[in-house]
Enzyme design. Structure first.
Site, PDB file in Angstrom:
ATOM      1  N   GLY A  12     -22.470   8.488   6.139  1.00 25.86           N
ATOM      2  CA  GLY A  12     -22.025   7.138   5.847  1.00 25.86           C
ATOM      3  C   GLY A  12     -20.528   7.019   5.639  1.00 25.86           C
ATOM      4  O   GLY A  12     -19.909   6.033   6.074  1.00 25.86           O
ATOM      5  N   THR A  13     -19.921   7.977   4.961  1.00 26.58           N
ATOM      6  CA  THR A  13     -18.481   7.890   4.708  1.00 26.58           C
ATOM      7  C   THR A  13     -17.694   7.906   6.003  1.00 26.58           C
ATOM      8  O   THR A  13     -16.774   7.109   6.203  1.00 26.58           O
ATOM      9  CB  THR A  13     -18.035   9.031   3.775  1.00 26.58           C
ATOM     10  OG1 THR A  13     -18.658   8.871   2.497  1.00 26.58           O
ATOM     11  CG2 THR A  13     -16.523   9.028   3.599  1.00 26.58           C
TER      12      THR A  13
ATOM     13  N   ASN B 255     -25.850  -0.063  -3.462  1.00 24.14           N
ATOM     14  CA  ASN B 255     -26.367   1.248  -3.859  1.00 24.14           C
ATOM     15  C   ASN B 255     -26.724   1.328  -5.333  1.00 24.14           C
ATOM     16  O   ASN B 255     -27.556   2.150  -5.728  1.00 24.14           O
ATOM     17  CB  ASN B 255     -25.358   2.338  -3.519  1.00 24.14           C
ATOM     18  CG  ASN B 255     -23.966   2.041  -4.018  1.00 24.14           C
ATOM     19  OD1 ASN B 255     -23.394   1.002  -3.718  1.00 24.14           O
ATOM     20  ND2 ASN B 255     -23.405   2.956  -4.799  1.00 24.14           N
TER      21      ASN B 255
ATOM     22  N   GLN C 297     -27.695   2.174   2.235  1.00 23.05           N
ATOM     23  CA  GLN C 297     -28.797   2.039   1.276  1.00 23.05           C
ATOM     24  C   GLN C 297     -29.910   1.125   1.782  1.00 23.05           C
ATOM     25  O   GLN C 297     -30.996   1.114   1.218  1.00 23.05           O
ATOM     26  CB  GLN C 297     -28.272   1.519  -0.066  1.00 23.05           C
ATOM     27  CG  GLN C 297     -27.447   2.530  -0.839  1.00 23.05           C
ATOM     28  CD  GLN C 297     -28.251   3.749  -1.283  1.00 23.05           C
ATOM     29  OE1 GLN C 297     -29.475   3.767  -1.235  1.00 23.05           O
ATOM     30  NE2 GLN C 297     -27.548   4.780  -1.714  1.00 23.05           N
TER      31      GLN C 297
ATOM     32  N   SER D 177     -26.666   6.717   6.912  1.00 21.88           N
ATOM     33  CA  SER D 177     -26.548   8.124   6.529  1.00 21.88           C
ATOM     34  C   SER D 177     -27.930   8.748   6.436  1.00 21.88           C
ATOM     35  O   SER D 177     -28.835   8.167   5.839  1.00 21.88           O
ATOM     36  CB  SER D 177     -25.827   8.234   5.176  1.00 21.88           C
ATOM     37  OG  SER D 177     -25.704   9.590   4.786  1.00 21.88           O
ATOM     38  N   GLY D 178     -28.088   9.939   7.012  1.00 20.44           N
ATOM     39  CA  GLY D 178     -29.391  10.576   7.064  1.00 20.44           C
ATOM     40  C   GLY D 178     -29.976  10.937   5.721  1.00 20.44           C
ATOM     41  O   GLY D 178     -31.183  10.786   5.493  1.00 20.44           O
ATOM     42  N   HIS D 179     -29.156  11.415   4.794  1.00 18.63           N
ATOM     43  CA  HIS D 179     -29.729  11.960   3.565  1.00 18.63           C
ATOM     44  C   HIS D 179     -30.208  10.884   2.590  1.00 18.63           C
ATOM     45  O   HIS D 179     -30.796  11.197   1.561  1.00 18.63           O
ATOM     46  CB  HIS D 179     -28.753  12.930   2.885  1.00 18.63           C
ATOM     47  CG  HIS D 179     -27.670  12.291   2.082  1.00 18.63           C
ATOM     48  ND1 HIS D 179     -27.709  12.225   0.714  1.00 18.63           N
ATOM     49  CD2 HIS D 179     -26.509  11.719   2.469  1.00 18.63           C
ATOM     50  CE1 HIS D 179     -26.607  11.638   0.276  1.00 18.63           C
ATOM     51  NE2 HIS D 179     -25.866  11.315   1.310  1.00 18.63           N
TER      52      HIS D 179
ATOM     53  N   THR E 176     -18.713  19.002  18.661  1.00 16.69           N
ATOM     54  CA  THR E 176     -20.010  19.452  19.172  1.00 16.69           C
ATOM     55  C   THR E 176     -21.146  18.840  18.364  1.00 16.69           C
ATOM     56  O   THR E 176     -21.125  18.860  17.131  1.00 16.69           O
ATOM     57  CB  THR E 176     -20.104  20.987  19.101  1.00 16.69           C
ATOM     58  OG1 THR E 176     -19.038  21.550  19.876  1.00 16.69           O
ATOM     59  CG2 THR E 176     -21.437  21.482  19.637  1.00 16.69           C
TER      60      THR E 176
ATOM     61  N   CYS F  82     -21.645   9.217  -6.234  1.00 14.03           N
ATOM     62  CA  CYS F  82     -20.288   9.579  -5.831  1.00 14.03           C
ATOM     63  C   CYS F  82     -19.296   9.448  -6.972  1.00 14.03           C
ATOM     64  O   CYS F  82     -18.150   9.854  -6.852  1.00 14.03           O
ATOM     65  CB  CYS F  82     -19.855   8.711  -4.649  1.00 14.03           C
ATOM     66  SG  CYS F  82     -20.919   8.909  -3.205  1.00 14.03           S
TER      67      CYS F  82
END
Length: 386
Positions: free
Chosen positions: A71-72, A147, A175, A195-197, A233, A322
């Site tokens: 996300g960042t 968030n 979020q 964001s994946g996590h 990559t 964060c």
């Protein structure tokens, strides 16, 4: 001791199906997706399949999906890639630091920023966004779901304002992704980041929707990866994992899993408010992400309650992960009009989509006990402060 995790907005575990999907790409199918030999093309096929899934998730064409590190990076790319000296940015005072800190840095390059404040319930008024537009306004950046409070912003209305005034529109959907259906065409955004996590994929992977024709300068330069929009990559195992997580998220949304989660969230809130005096919900009465509740506890320091609950096996948060360790109260809650004392006394409960009734039972057992004990200690601690 039983442990219950209610800090899903900070991060989520990988779902078993996600682990299994990515496993072969660590050791068996390890090729570089840019190589033309068989191993490379097997990796390329996996990346392309994940891109198709993310396109379905966003409601866009596969060519409009760009994989990132999270996300960042996505938020930074949207701001640094669209804004130039002399431009004007409109965002809000309740954005994630990935947007706010980027805006602060851009100020050194002569890019002015207007930060629109929310109403006391945490909602941004689209008319305030409209009133902030200037002739030099180039970008509006607004999060989909906050968030800390979970409040869902009126992004479709803001998108219409952006379209009518010819301004680019970016959505931080970190979020909201997986909790709220996303349709980039209905929203009307030019760029959207996830964001994946935050949605049961690994840390270090994310994705962006970039509308065809959007003049977005790449943040990462080098090779011709991602159609020259993000060099480096491809992280094939993580990309495969994100694709699987997006597939599972779409299934959850289709089968009503978020309605179940909202019911658990509401039961938690109602139970806490019924059992503990001097409490309230930040952002109550607004549309919110199904899993998120932000509750204030008067006569307490939120950090002390986080620690007390952790000792009882319940993991919650004082706000954005964060900013853990920060001494200042939440900028989100302060912007909503809370005073510093109440802002510091607020906790975020964010449920995993695997949360159970038993998890809520446990929270409703340990939270009132911990609050009661800390309030008993508060006068004693105040008496020894001198």
């Amino acid at each position: 001791m039983r442990r219950v995790y209610m800090d899903a907005n900070a991060t989520t575990p990988l779902l078993p199906e996600v682990v299994e999907a990515m496993r072969p790409y660590w050791m068996e199918h390890y090729g570089n997706a840019s190589s033309i030999h068989q191993q490379g093309q097997r990796a390329r096929t996996a990346v392309d399949q994940a891109r198709e899934t993310l396109a379905e998730f966003f409601g866009c064409h596969a060519a409009e999906v760009v994989f990132t590190s999270g996300g960042t990076e996505g938020d930074n790319t949207a701001l640094f890639g669209l804004l130039h000296p002399g431009d004007h940015l409109i965002t809000t005072s309740i954005e994630h630091s990935a947007v706010l800190a980027a805006a602060d840095r851009l100020a050194h390059d002569g890019i002015a920023t207007t930060k629109v404040d929310p109403r006391p319930d945490g909602l941004i008024d689209p008319m305030d966004v409209l009133r902030a537009i200037r002739p030099e306004t180039r970008l509006i950046s607004v999060m989909l779901a906050n968030n800390e409070t979970g409040v869902v912003q009126p992004v479709e209305e803001i998108g219409r304002i952006a379209a009518q005034t010819g301004v680019f529109f970016h959505i931080d959907a970190v979020q909201g992704a997986g909790k709220i259906p996303i349709d980039v065409n209905r929203i009307g955004c030019h760029v959207l980041t996830i964001s994946g996590h935050k949605m049961y994929a690994p840390k270090g992977i994310g994705a962006m929707y970039v509308r065809k024709g959007t003049p977005l300068d790449p943040l990462m330069v080098g090779g011709s990866h991602e159609r020259r929009r993000r060099a480096g990559t491809e992280n094939v195992p993580a990309i495969v994992a994100l694709g699987k997580a997006a597939e599972l998220a779409m299934h959850s949304l289709e089968t009503g899993a978020m309605h179940r989660l909202a019911g658990l969230r509401d039961r938690l809130e109602n139970g806490i408010l019924a059992q503990i005096p001097g409490t309230g919900v930040n952002g109550s009465g607004t549309p919110r992400a199904a899993n998120t509740s932000n509750i204030w506890f008067d006569q307490l320091e939120g950090e002390a309650l986080v620690i007390a609950l952790d000792l009882k096996g319940l993991a919650v948060s004082g706000g954005s992960a964060c900013h853990s360790g920060a001494t200042e109260p939440s900028h989100v809650l302060m912007a909503m009009g809370l005073d510093k004392t109440r802002a510091r006394a607020s906790l975020r409960f964010s449920l995993l989509k695997t949360a159970t009734e038993e998890d809520i039972d446990y929270a409703l057992e340990v939270v009132p006990a911990a609050v009661g004990r800390l309030r008993e200690l508060a006068p004693e601690l105040a008496g020894t402060a001198g």
